[in-house]
Design an enzyme around this catalytic site. Structure first.
Site, PDB file in Angstrom:
ATOM      1  N   HIS A  40      73.154 130.271 -18.602  1.00 54.18           N
ATOM      2  CA  HIS A  40      72.020 130.218 -17.672  1.00 54.18           C
ATOM      3  C   HIS A  40      72.506 130.724 -16.309  1.00 54.18           C
ATOM      4  O   HIS A  40      73.690 131.116 -16.171  1.00 54.18           O
ATOM      5  CB  HIS A  40      71.455 128.796 -17.588  1.00 54.18           C
ATOM      6  CG  HIS A  40      72.491 127.734 -17.346  1.00 54.18           C
ATOM      7  ND1 HIS A  40      73.235 127.671 -16.186  1.00 54.18           N
ATOM      8  CD2 HIS A  40      72.946 126.724 -18.132  1.00 54.18           C
ATOM      9  CE1 HIS A  40      74.061 126.655 -16.242  1.00 54.18           C
ATOM     10  NE2 HIS A  40      73.927 126.058 -17.424  1.00 54.18           N
ATOM     11  N   HIS A  43      75.978 129.563 -15.013  1.00 59.48           N
ATOM     12  CA  HIS A  43      77.141 130.286 -15.542  1.00 59.48           C
ATOM     13  C   HIS A  43      77.250 131.669 -14.883  1.00 59.48           C
ATOM     14  O   HIS A  43      78.337 132.111 -14.516  1.00 59.48           O
ATOM     15  CB  HIS A  43      76.995 130.512 -17.053  1.00 59.48           C
ATOM     16  CG  HIS A  43      76.931 129.261 -17.877  1.00 59.48           C
ATOM     17  ND1 HIS A  43      75.808 128.888 -18.576  1.00 59.48           N
ATOM     18  CD2 HIS A  43      77.862 128.314 -18.144  1.00 59.48           C
ATOM     19  CE1 HIS A  43      76.049 127.762 -19.235  1.00 59.48           C
ATOM     20  NE2 HIS A  43      77.281 127.388 -18.991  1.00 59.48           N
ATOM     21  N   GLN A  67      86.004 118.246 -27.598  1.00 63.87           N
ATOM     22  CA  GLN A  67      85.468 117.464 -26.478  1.00 63.87           C
ATOM     23  C   GLN A  67      84.195 116.701 -26.836  1.00 63.87           C
ATOM     24  O   GLN A  67      83.556 116.123 -25.965  1.00 63.87           O
ATOM     25  CB  GLN A  67      85.281 118.346 -25.237  1.00 63.87           C
ATOM     26  CG  GLN A  67      84.167 119.362 -25.340  1.00 63.87           C
ATOM     27  CD  GLN A  67      84.264 120.374 -24.199  1.00 63.87           C
ATOM     28  OE1 GLN A  67      85.230 121.137 -24.101  1.00 63.87           O
ATOM     29  NE2 GLN A  67      83.285 120.389 -23.312  1.00 63.87           N
ATOM     30  N   GLY A 153      82.446 125.263 -12.596  1.00 64.35           N
ATOM     31  CA  GLY A 153      81.329 124.825 -11.763  1.00 64.35           C
ATOM     32  C   GLY A 153      81.545 123.451 -11.143  1.00 64.35           C
ATOM     33  O   GLY A 153      82.071 122.548 -11.788  1.00 64.35           O
ATOM     34  N   GLU A 154      81.108 123.311  -9.893  1.00 65.26           N
ATOM     35  CA  GLU A 154      81.113 121.989  -9.249  1.00 65.26           C
ATOM     36  C   GLU A 154      80.109 121.056  -9.917  1.00 65.26           C
ATOM     37  O   GLU A 154      80.145 119.858  -9.697  1.00 65.26           O
ATOM     38  CB  GLU A 154      80.782 122.137  -7.761  1.00 65.26           C
ATOM     39  CG  GLU A 154      81.900 122.759  -6.962  1.00 65.26           C
ATOM     40  CD  GLU A 154      81.557 122.906  -5.492  1.00 65.26           C
ATOM     41  OE1 GLU A 154      80.409 122.586  -5.104  1.00 65.26           O
ATOM     42  OE2 GLU A 154      82.438 123.347  -4.733  1.00 65.26           O
ATOM     43  N   LYS A 155      79.203 121.634 -10.689  1.00 64.90           N
ATOM     44  CA  LYS A 155      78.249 120.826 -11.453  1.00 64.90           C
ATOM     45  C   LYS A 155      78.988 119.737 -12.242  1.00 64.90           C
ATOM     46  O   LYS A 155      78.536 118.606 -12.345  1.00 64.90           O
ATOM     47  CB  LYS A 155      77.459 121.756 -12.387  1.00 64.90           C
ATOM     48  CG  LYS A 155      76.874 121.142 -13.628  1.00 64.90           C
ATOM     49  CD  LYS A 155      75.624 120.364 -13.310  1.00 64.90           C
ATOM     50  CE  LYS A 155      74.807 119.976 -14.525  1.00 64.90           C
ATOM     51  NZ  LYS A 155      75.545 119.397 -15.617  1.00 64.90           N
ATOM     52  N   ASP A 156      80.140 120.123 -12.814  1.00 58.16           N
ATOM     53  CA  ASP A 156      80.976 119.179 -13.556  1.00 58.16           C
ATOM     54  C   ASP A 156      82.172 118.856 -12.656  1.00 58.16           C
ATOM     55  O   ASP A 156      83.279 119.349 -12.872  1.00 58.16           O
ATOM     56  CB  ASP A 156      81.409 119.805 -14.887  1.00 58.16           C
ATOM     57  CG  ASP A 156      80.188 120.181 -15.720  1.00 58.16           C
ATOM     58  OD1 ASP A 156      79.562 119.291 -16.285  1.00 58.16           O
ATOM     59  OD2 ASP A 156      79.844 121.382 -15.765  1.00 58.16           O
ATOM     60  N   GLN A 159      85.365 117.217 -13.936  1.00 59.51           N
ATOM     61  CA  GLN A 159      86.051 118.200 -14.795  1.00 59.51           C
ATOM     62  C   GLN A 159      86.821 119.214 -13.938  1.00 59.51           C
ATOM     63  O   GLN A 159      87.972 119.544 -14.234  1.00 59.51           O
ATOM     64  CB  GLN A 159      85.020 118.910 -15.664  1.00 59.51           C
ATOM     65  CG  GLN A 159      85.561 120.094 -16.431  1.00 59.51           C
ATOM     66  CD  GLN A 159      84.515 120.687 -17.358  1.00 59.51           C
ATOM     67  OE1 GLN A 159      84.260 120.146 -18.420  1.00 59.51           O
ATOM     68  NE2 GLN A 159      83.909 121.793 -16.957  1.00 59.51           N
ATOM     69  N   ARG A 193      72.165 121.752 -21.638  1.00 56.39           N
ATOM     70  CA  ARG A 193      71.530 120.604 -22.301  1.00 56.39           C
ATOM     71  C   ARG A 193      70.100 120.350 -21.817  1.00 56.39           C
ATOM     72  O   ARG A 193      69.374 119.576 -22.445  1.00 56.39           O
ATOM     73  CB  ARG A 193      72.374 119.344 -22.119  1.00 56.39           C
ATOM     74  CG  ARG A 193      73.662 119.362 -22.942  1.00 56.39           C
ATOM     75  CD  ARG A 193      74.371 118.021 -22.933  1.00 56.39           C
ATOM     76  NE  ARG A 193      75.423 117.959 -23.936  1.00 56.39           N
ATOM     77  CZ  ARG A 193      76.741 118.133 -23.699  1.00 56.39           C
ATOM     78  NH1 ARG A 193      77.146 118.391 -22.475  1.00 56.39           N
ATOM     79  NH2 ARG A 193      77.610 118.052 -24.669  1.00 56.39           N
TER      80      ARG A 193
HETATM   81  P1  AMP Z   1      79.528 124.726 -20.028  1.00 54.15           P
HETATM   82  O1  AMP Z   1      79.083 125.935 -20.779  1.00 54.15           O
HETATM   83  O2  AMP Z   1      78.458 123.701 -19.844  1.00 54.15           O
HETATM   84  O3  AMP Z   1      80.833 124.160 -20.530  1.00 54.15           O
HETATM   85  O4  AMP Z   1      79.824 125.231 -18.571  1.00 54.15           O
HETATM   86  C1  AMP Z   1      80.704 126.296 -18.332  1.00 54.15           C
HETATM   87  C2  AMP Z   1      81.000 126.373 -16.860  1.00 54.15           C
HETATM   88  O5  AMP Z   1      79.789 126.562 -16.141  1.00 54.15           O
HETATM   89  C3  AMP Z   1      81.620 125.060 -16.325  1.00 54.15           C
HETATM   90  O6  AMP Z   1      82.622 125.374 -15.396  1.00 54.15           O
HETATM   91  C4  AMP Z   1      80.451 124.388 -15.680  1.00 54.15           C
HETATM   92  O7  AMP Z   1      80.801 123.513 -14.649  1.00 54.15           O
HETATM   93  C5  AMP Z   1      79.678 125.589 -15.142  1.00 54.15           C
HETATM   94  N1  AMP Z   1      78.280 125.242 -14.885  1.00 54.15           N
HETATM   95  C6  AMP Z   1      77.433 124.588 -15.726  1.00 54.15           C
HETATM   96  N2  AMP Z   1      76.244 124.390 -15.130  1.00 54.15           N
HETATM   97  C7  AMP Z   1      76.334 124.934 -13.893  1.00 54.15           C
HETATM   98  C8  AMP Z   1      75.444 125.053 -12.790  1.00 54.15           C
HETATM   99  N3  AMP Z   1      74.204 124.543 -12.835  1.00 54.15           N
HETATM  100  N4  AMP Z   1      75.861 125.675 -11.671  1.00 54.15           N
HETATM  101  C9  AMP Z   1      77.132 126.189 -11.607  1.00 54.15           C
HETATM  102  N5  AMP Z   1      78.026 126.103 -12.610  1.00 54.15           N
HETATM  103  C10 AMP Z   1      77.636 125.489 -13.744  1.00 54.15           C
END
Ligand code: AMP
Length: 289
Positions: A40, A43, A67, A153-156, A159, A193
């Site tokens: 999205h 990413h 995980q 991402g700072e979103k997590d 992590q 999600r």
């Molecule tokens: P994921 O596919 O959920 O494992 O996320 C992959 C990367 O994208 C991770 O570093 C997340 O923190 C980052 N990410 C997920 N959602 C967002 C968001 N809304 N804004 C910025 N980064 C994100």
């Protein structure tokens, strides 16, 4: 090696290294963006950041079984590799690494990265398996690709801090950077999600960030932390969430705030982090305080 819209897709560590070795031999830098796909705009903002920081961008797409706990959503997690590659083809991406589980965890695999420090508390209280799975796969990805920079991402937020810590502890020679959280126009943090949310839940979901912002504002005004956090949890429950946590932690080492209320000098040093269920969907978010 396969291609879609001129994008180079590699599925083995051997093929990945053939590409990254070529970049390295030419003296070119590359930044990696590890993901689990279902891409999205959040990413893609990291991909854009990577583009601005290095000569090449490497994206990985791997839904990491390690995980997820057995009762979690590994099987139902969205897998949209074709669409993801179409989205990535709008960017200058040098290669996409899409390994299968056997490539990452061949027969006999038995090594895991164990953690403490920023991995303690918050997510670990509710998903005790999670950070070991993340740290193991991210270590493997970083060692396979050996990028100059990797962006998360700072979103997590927890992590991100965990990855920065173990990369330092394990002497992984990659600079780990964070990218800001991308949000929908109503404020909901983008997440793969979010696709699980029904229309009714999607309408309610904005309350998470709304309540977090109200809570952060009260903390910034020096109100008593314990009471404000409890009222935030109560507000989340009233809005239809089942919260796992709403907590104030130091931004760098993620130690929990132990004082009674924030002083002016402490503003900017703390993060409000939350995880809450809405029906069958678990949402997480965090903001600076
Ligand atoms: P994921 O596919 O959920 O494992 O996320 C992959 C990367 O994208 C991770 O570093 C997340 O923190 C980052 N990410 C997920 N959602 C967002 C968001 N809304 N804004 C910025 N980064 C994100």
């Amino acid at each position: 090696m396969t291609g879609i819209h001129n994008l180079t897709i590699v599925r083995t560590i051997k093929d990945l290294r053939a590409i990254t070795n070529e970049w390295r031999l030419k003296g070119q830098t590359y930044a990696m963006v590890p993901t689990m796909g279902a891409l999205h705009a959040g990413h893609l903002s990291l991909v854009e950041q990577a583009q601005n920081l290095a000569d090449h961008v490497l994206v990985s797409i791997f839904v990491n079984p390690a995980q997820f706990a057995p009762h979690e959503d590994f099987d139902s997690y969205p897998r949209t590799e074709n669409d993801d590659c179409i989205k990535l083809s709008d960017y200058s991406v040098g290669a996409v690494f899409c390994p299968n589980a056997k490539e990452m965890y061949p027969d006999g695999f038995c090594t895991h990265v164990g953690l403490s420090g920023p991995a303690q508390g918050l997510e670990s209280d509710f998903r005790p398996h999670f950070f070991q799975g993340v740290a193991t796969v991210v270590s493997k990805l970083l060692l396979a690709a050996q990028p100059d920079i990797a962006i998360f991402g700072e979103k997590d937020f927890q992590q991100l801090r965990v990855i920065q810590r173990f990369a330092k502890d394990l002497n992984i020679p990659t600079e780990i950077l964070g990218g800001p959280t991308m949000r929908e126009t109503d404020g909901l943090a983008m997440s793969s999600r979010n696709a699980y949310l029904s229309a009714e839940e999607r309408a309610k979901s904005v309350q998470l960030i709304t309540i977090m912002r109200q809570t952060a504002q009260r903390l910034q005004h020096g109100e008593l932390c314990k009471a404000v956090l409890q009222e935030g949890l109560d507000a989340l429950k009233d809005a239809g969430f089942k919260p796992d946590y709403l907590a104030l932690h130091e931004s760098q080492d993620l130690k929990p705030f132990t004082g009674s209320s924030l002083t002016k000098e402490q503003l900017g040093d703390y993060r409000l982090l939350a995880a809450a269920w809405l029906g069958k969907t678990r949402l997480i978010d965090n903001i600076e305080v």
